[in-house]
Design a protein around this motif. Structure first.
Motif, PDB file in Angstrom:
ATOM      1  N   UNK A  28       0.844  -1.203   0.000  1.00 25.71           N
ATOM      2  CA  UNK A  28       0.000   0.000   0.000  1.00 25.71           C
ATOM      3  C   UNK A  28       0.875   1.248   0.000  1.00 25.71           C
ATOM      4  N   UNK A  29       1.930   1.276   0.810  1.00 28.81           N
ATOM      5  CA  UNK A  29       2.842   2.427   0.860  1.00 28.81           C
ATOM      6  C   UNK A  29       3.534   2.599  -0.489  1.00 28.81           C
ATOM      7  N   UNK A  30       3.964   1.505  -1.091  1.00 27.62           N
ATOM      8  CA  UNK A  30       4.613   1.549  -2.406  1.00 27.62           C
ATOM      9  C   UNK A  30       3.661   2.111  -3.453  1.00 27.62           C
ATOM     10  N   UNK A  31       2.440   1.676  -3.440  1.00 30.95           N
ATOM     11  CA  UNK A  31       1.438   2.156  -4.385  1.00 30.95           C
ATOM     12  C   UNK A  31       1.179   3.643  -4.204  1.00 30.95           C
ATOM     13  N   UNK A  32       1.047   4.082  -2.961  1.00 30.90           N
ATOM     14  CA  UNK A  32       0.839   5.502  -2.660  1.00 30.90           C
ATOM     15  C   UNK A  32       2.048   6.318  -3.099  1.00 30.90           C
ATOM     16  N   UNK A  33       3.248   5.771  -2.906  1.00 35.45           N
ATOM     17  CA  UNK A  33       4.467   6.456  -3.320  1.00 35.45           C
ATOM     18  C   UNK A  33       4.525   6.636  -4.825  1.00 35.45           C
ATOM     19  N   UNK A  34       4.135   5.621  -5.567  1.00 33.71           N
ATOM     20  CA  UNK A  34       4.134   5.720  -7.025  1.00 33.71           C
ATOM     21  C   UNK A  34       3.084   6.716  -7.502  1.00 33.71           C
ATOM     22  N   UNK A  35       1.946   6.754  -6.843  1.00 36.25           N
ATOM     23  CA  UNK A  35       0.904   7.720  -7.179  1.00 36.25           C
ATOM     24  C   UNK A  35       1.403   9.138  -6.928  1.00 36.25           C
ATOM     25  N   UNK A  36       2.052   9.367  -5.799  1.00 37.61           N
ATOM     26  CA  UNK A  36       2.588  10.693  -5.477  1.00 37.61           C
ATOM     27  C   UNK A  36       3.694  11.091  -6.443  1.00 37.61           C
ATOM     28  N   UNK A  37       4.547  10.141  -6.809  1.00 36.36           N
ATOM     29  CA  UNK A  37       5.627  10.427  -7.747  1.00 36.36           C
ATOM     30  C   UNK A  37       5.061  10.801  -9.116  1.00 36.36           C
ATOM     31  N   UNK A  38       4.051  10.091  -9.575  1.00 38.26           N
ATOM     32  CA  UNK A  38       3.423  10.399 -10.855  1.00 38.26           C
ATOM     33  C   UNK A  38       2.798  11.794 -10.834  1.00 38.26           C
ATOM     34  N   UNK A  39       2.123  12.135  -9.747  1.00 38.34           N
ATOM     35  CA  UNK A  39       1.521  13.462  -9.620  1.00 38.34           C
ATOM     36  C   UNK A  39       2.605  14.540  -9.603  1.00 38.34           C
ATOM     37  N   UNK A  40       3.706  14.293  -8.890  1.00 40.11           N
ATOM     38  CA  UNK A  40       4.805  15.259  -8.840  1.00 40.11           C
ATOM     39  C   UNK A  40       5.415  15.473 -10.223  1.00 40.11           C
ATOM     40  N   UNK A  41       5.592  14.406 -10.984  1.00 39.97           N
ATOM     41  CA  UNK A  41       6.118  14.526 -12.347  1.00 39.97           C
ATOM     42  C   UNK A  41       5.161  15.313 -13.231  1.00 39.97           C
TER      43      UNK A  41
END
Length: 184
Positions: A36-49
């Motif tokens: 779940x943390x990994x998934x949230x991290x990837x979502x945040x990274x995509x939004x930041x990009x």
């Protein structure tokens, strides 16, 4: 009389099985939480990009807009880009890390003081714009900072965001030029 032997589990056998089962369940829950943390991290990274790319596109298109309204002279941080015709500094990009708003505001440029709308939680944007010397064009070589003769600027967009307890960054850097105008 005949003795019968009984077989079965002792309390110790049951306790050992219970401990093994508990360790297995806890391991599964830990793996699930990490996922779940990994998934949230990837979502945040995509939004930041996405935010960094949108900001950079906004800055790049700014130099092509009507020079009487915005244009090349406004591609700079607040307090930079001296305009001798108006005796003012025309840089429009806010300095330092700022909250990221979802709308560009009245000037239609992301990263300026009039950005509006909701704020993206746990995310900040920093825009750094520096004038650069042009060693290949002596007439523009190392013009005073903010001079109308500056034709090269380095632009860096830094998006900071949180994933769990970690603070991460997405950084985009480019060089903008303004050689479309007639050379003097």
């Amino acid at each position: 009389m005949q003795k019968t032997s009984q077989s079965g589990f002792t309390y110790i056998d049951v306790m050992i099985a219970f401990v093994i089962l508990t360790v297995g369940i806890l391991g599964t829950l830990a793996a699930l939480a990490a996922g779940v943390v990994q998934s949230k991290g990837q979502e945040s990274q995509l939004l930041a990009k996405q935010v960094a790319s949108s900001t950079m596109e906004s800055i790049m298109s700014l130099k092509e807009t009507d020079p009487t309204r915005l244009g090349w002279i406004t591609v700079g941080n607040v307090g930079s880009n001296y305009d001798p015709t108006t005796s003012t500094f025309r840089g429009i990009f806010v300095t330092g890390a700022q909250p990221v708003h979802v709308d560009a505001g009245a000037d239609e440029v992301l990263g300026t003081a009039d950005d509006a709308g909701a704020i993206i939680p746990d995310m900040t944007r920093q825009i750094i714009i520096r004038d650069e010397c042009d060693p290949d064009r002596p007439s523009y070589n190392c013009a005073p900072p903010g001079s109308e003769n500056v034709r090269i600027r380095t632009v860096q967009v830094i998006i900071s965001y949180s994933v769990g307890q970690s603070r991460l960054q997405e950084v985009l850097t480019t060089v903008l030029t303004d050689y479309a105008v007639a050379d003097e």
